[in-house]
Design a protein around this motif. Sequence first.
Motif, short mmCIF file in Angstrom:
data_model
loop_
_atom_site.label_atom_id
_atom_site.label_comp_id
_atom_site.label_asym_id
_atom_site.label_seq_id
_atom_site.Cartn_x
_atom_site.Cartn_y
_atom_site.Cartn_z
N MET A 21 0.76 -0.88 0.09
CA MET A 21 -0.17 0.12 -0.06
C MET A 21 0.65 0.96 0.08
N MET A 22 2.19 0.99 0.95
CA MET A 22 2.64 1.77 0.89
C MET A 22 3.98 2.72 -0.49
N ILE A 23 4.28 1.90 -1.32
CA ILE A 23 4.91 1.76 -2.70
C ILE A 23 3.47 2.63 -3.33
N PHE A 24 2.22 1.42 -3.13
CA PHE A 24 1.06 2.64 -4.16
C PHE A 24 1.05 3.74 -3.75
N ILE A 25 1.30 4.48 -2.18
CA ILE A 25 1.03 6.20 -2.47
C ILE A 25 2.14 6.37 -3.11
N VAL A 26 3.37 6.37 -2.45
CA VAL A 26 4.78 7.00 -3.07
C VAL A 26 4.42 6.98 -5.00
N VAL A 27 4.48 5.63 -5.70
CA VAL A 27 4.32 5.46 -6.97
C VAL A 27 3.49 6.60 -7.67
N ILE A 28 2.30 6.82 -6.99
CA ILE A 28 1.14 7.55 -7.02
C ILE A 28 2.03 9.63 -7.17
N SER A 29 2.22 9.64 -5.84
CA SER A 29 2.58 10.76 -5.18
C SER A 29 4.02 11.12 -6.37
N CYS A 30 4.86 9.91 -7.02
CA CYS A 30 5.82 11.01 -7.92
C CYS A 30 5.41 10.51 -8.99
#
Length: 301
Positions: A21-30
């Motif tokens: 979930m954290m990776i998904f949020i970071v990817v979306i933010s990037c």
Amino acid sequence: MMNNELDINEFFNILYERVFMMIFIVVISCLIALIIALSTPNKYVSSALLASSNEGSSFSNSLGGLSNFAGIAGISLPKEPTDKSIEAMERIKSFNFFSKNFLPYIKLEDLYAAEGWNQSNNQLKYNAKLFDANSRKWVRKTDSPEKKIPSNQQAYAKYKKLMSISQDNKTNFFTLSIEHFSPYIARDWVDIIVKNINNEMRLIDQKIAMESIDFLNANSEKTNINELKEVINNLLEKQMQNLMLSSSREDYIFTIIQPAISPEEKSYPRRSLIMIIGFITGLVISILFALVMNYWKKDVT
């Protein structure tokens, strides 16, 4: 110490459980940061390095000394500030200079409606809600009594944001800068400001000198005292010299040390910085979200 270690272990366990979930949020933010970085148009800053010219300073010092000298003889002459370069810097920032010595020499749409620049054909891009590039007409929607064409005051607000001038306290040199979507317009606008502030200050000093000459001639005709006539003649000679001085050269107030150029490198945006901020923002949000989800799960159970 043990409790701290347990807290730290629990913290990392919480993150590990929600790592995807954290990776998904970071990817979306990037990705959001990438879209912002790529959609933000480049801006360029063109700057000129200026030195205070001796001509304007000499005029001020001469006029100030003559005012004191004339006061002894009962004659009043206008006093001028000793550092005319500081006065010129403040004039450049003023609405009066902008409306009379800058705005008439540029295209208003280049200042107010520009939103990008096409490097391949050297053409500006305009905000279609403000200005129609094809018909060359203003189309912005306004409420009465405001007009479609921006007022001088509205344009001045834009000018204050893109223009900057400052003095280095160590070298006493001045730096005048313009930020714009087009590097060529940025350079041209710096040149316009330097040329016109020199011209404006020259005309002001010429007017002062001519008014002083007229004043002294009038007083010379009124007196029969030889000593006073001699003082007036000395003052007249100095004012004639001032008049010649103010017409002697173009760089009257500012001498150009380094002229403005069309920069090849953009000054904004810093896309790498935007991506770093996007990554850090995503990481912080993901960590906070993971902690909130964990404590919410505990409360439910």
